[in-house]
Design an enzyme around this catalytic site. Structure first.
Site, short mmCIF file in Angstrom:
data_model
loop_
_atom_site.label_atom_id
_atom_site.label_comp_id
_atom_site.label_asym_id
_atom_site.label_seq_id
_atom_site.Cartn_x
_atom_site.Cartn_y
_atom_site.Cartn_z
N GLU A 160 29.43 73.28 85.89
CA GLU A 160 29.83 74.31 86.86
C GLU A 160 29.65 75.70 86.27
OE1 GLU A 160 33.82 73.53 88.19
OE2 GLU A 160 34.06 75.47 89.15
N ASP B 110 33.08 73.12 83.12
CA ASP B 110 33.05 74.41 83.83
C ASP B 110 33.05 75.53 82.80
OD1 ASP B 110 33.33 76.59 85.48
OD2 ASP B 110 35.31 76.04 86.28
N LYS C 252 37.81 67.60 84.51
CA LYS C 252 36.91 68.75 84.31
C LYS C 252 37.36 69.49 83.06
CE LYS C 252 36.94 73.23 86.69
NZ LYS C 252 36.79 73.89 88.01
N LEU C 253 36.43 69.68 82.13
CA LEU C 253 36.76 70.39 80.89
C LEU C 253 36.25 71.82 80.97
CD1 LEU C 253 35.72 67.73 78.20
CD2 LEU C 253 37.98 68.08 79.26
N LYS C 254 37.11 72.77 80.66
CA LYS C 254 36.66 74.14 80.53
C LYS C 254 35.90 74.27 79.22
CE LYS C 254 38.41 76.20 84.17
NZ LYS C 254 37.57 76.96 85.11
N LYS D 4 35.87 77.67 97.43
CA LYS D 4 37.24 78.20 97.35
C LYS D 4 37.36 79.24 98.45
CE LYS D 4 37.57 77.96 92.29
NZ LYS D 4 37.30 78.72 91.06
N ASP E 164 30.10 78.13 91.43
CA ASP E 164 31.44 78.52 91.88
C ASP E 164 31.40 80.03 92.12
OD1 ASP E 164 34.10 79.40 91.94
OD2 ASP E 164 34.78 78.25 90.24
N SER F 50 41.62 70.06 86.11
CA SER F 50 40.86 71.01 85.30
C SER F 50 41.63 71.23 84.01
CB SER F 50 40.71 72.31 86.09
OG SER F 50 40.08 73.29 85.31
N ASN G 299 32.69 78.95 83.59
CA ASN G 299 33.10 80.26 84.11
C ASN G 299 32.17 81.38 83.64
OD1 ASN G 299 36.22 78.92 84.04
ND2 ASN G 299 35.61 80.05 85.86
N GLY H 63 40.01 75.17 92.89
CA GLY H 63 41.42 75.58 92.87
C GLY H 63 41.60 76.83 92.04
#
Ligand code: SMG
Ligand code: MG
Length: 369
Positions: free
Chosen positions: A213, A188, A161-163, A262, A238, A135, A190, A290
């Site tokens: 995500e 992702d 995975k790119l934020k 998770k 998530d 990530s 968030n 994670g």
């Protein structure tokens, strides 16, 4: 088995690479470890809550407080302590999944060690190695991002995975896709967007992502379902998946095609396994998320990620990704894979002198009747 004594230990480990998401910047990891001493020996748990609320409402001081005042007395009252009974006793208190998962993890470690059984065997693992993804936090420039990702590709990670966040989304994803046309790539957010951003997010369809995500808020299942109908890119949830019930609802509504699991987010490894089972029953692929764990948390995650429904690379990384010196013997990756520990319990021990060196606070809880 009976719980006799618990040590709540706060440790502070510098991160070898700072990690920035739409939630903020992490420069070090302030972590709560829990050592449970039972009548059959010790076990360790790791809390994945961050110092501040953000990823979810939980935060470290709050987790330590509810563990000490409410969860431990409930678990210590059990004469025939097992992981499942501990989880059931803690269910009397609503919420606080990361706190509960910490206690369950330590009880499970102690219980399995005494029975010479590994986490992997207990949970139902079918693999001996797990595919690793990395990530990648939000970078200062596209050039720095490309340099960082190049390093990870060279190290052999099986997925990147790119934020992303508003203002850092299409450009970085396009740059990485152009530079690495064949890598497995996902993003992702968030929960940084709303349904009003749907047309903008649909532009990600051009980059052949494995998944997007958690684009929207954790409670926005209907909006995720609406977004899913507007995107070709599969949606993964998530933050929204807080229980097996939530997974059932999200899948039924069409809010996601993939689920990130998770244990901390859902109250423990037993609930995590139930989510896996729900997803397998609906043919929804899952993967193990994670929370920048130490080797202890990664050991438990490796066992979980070895279950049959975990068919996509995990956010499980070698120790060196985050820590110059981990609290366990270093977890190593070979050809983008990490071996699932096979020893009793977590299969890994904390190095007590290293833990001591990182320790900022210790609270010992005794006096259980
Ligand atoms: O490598 O453990 C890791 C980090 C994985 O990106 C990661 N976790 O939303 O999936 C996620 C984030 C949550 C942590 S940000 C505080
Ligand atoms: Mg995520």
């Amino acid at each position: 088995m009976k719980l006799e004594r618990v040590e709540l230990r706060r440790i502070d480990i510098p991160l070898s690479t700072p990690f920035r998401t739409s939630l903020g910047l992490e420069l070090n990891r302030d972590i709560l470890l829990l050592r449970a001493d039972t009548s059959e020996g010790p076990g360790w748990g790791e809390c994945v809550a961050m110092p501040e609320p953000g990823y979810s409402e939980e935060y470290l001081d709050g987790a330590a407080e509810i563990i000490r005042r409410f969860l431990l007395p409930a678990v210590a009252a059990l004469d025939e302590l097992t992981p499942a009974r501990a989880a059931a006793a803690m269910a009397a208190f609503p919420g606080h999944p990361m706190a509960k998962a910490t206690v369950e993890m330590a009880v499970m470690d102690a219980w399995l060690r005494a029975r010479r059984t590994s986490y992997a065997d207990h949970l139902g693992a079918v693999r001996t190695v797990v595919d690793c993804g990395v990530s990648v936090g939000i970078a200062d420039t596209i050039g720095l991002l490309i340099a960082e990702v190049s390093g990870y590709v060279d190290q052999g990670y099986r997925r990147i995975k790119l934020k992303i966040e508003p203002g850092w989304d299409l450009e970085p994803v396009r740059a990485i896709r152009e530079r690495f046309p064949d890598i497995a790539l996902q993003a992702d957010a968030n929960a940084a967007y709303t349904l009003a951003d749907a047309r903008h997010l649909a532009a990600l369809d051009a980059f052949d992502l494995v998944m997007l995500e958690q684009p929207l808020g954790s409670g926005d299942l209907r909006d995720h379902a609406a977004l899913a109908r507007m995107l070709r890119t599969p949606i993964c949830l998530d933050e929204s998946i807080t229980s097996a019930r939530a997974a059932t609802d999200a899948i039924g509504l069409g809010a996601c095609a993939i689920v990130n699991i998770k244990a901390g987010r859902v109250g423990g490894y037993l609930e995590a396994r139930r989510i896996h089972d729900v997803c397998v029953a609906h043919s929804v692929p899952v993967w193990c998320g994670g929370m920048l764990e130490t080797g202890l948390g990664q050991a438990a995650n490796l066992a979980l990620a070895a279950l049959p429904g975990f068919t996509l690379p995990a956010d499980i990384v070698p120790s060196e990704r985050y820590f110059a010196t981990d609290v366990t013997a270093p977890i190593r990756m070979s050809e983008g894979r990490i071996a699932v520990p096979g020893g009793p319990g977590l299969g890994l021990e904390p190095m007590l002198e290293v833990v001591e060196g990182y320790t900022t606070d210790v609270v010992t809880v005794t006096g259980f009747s």
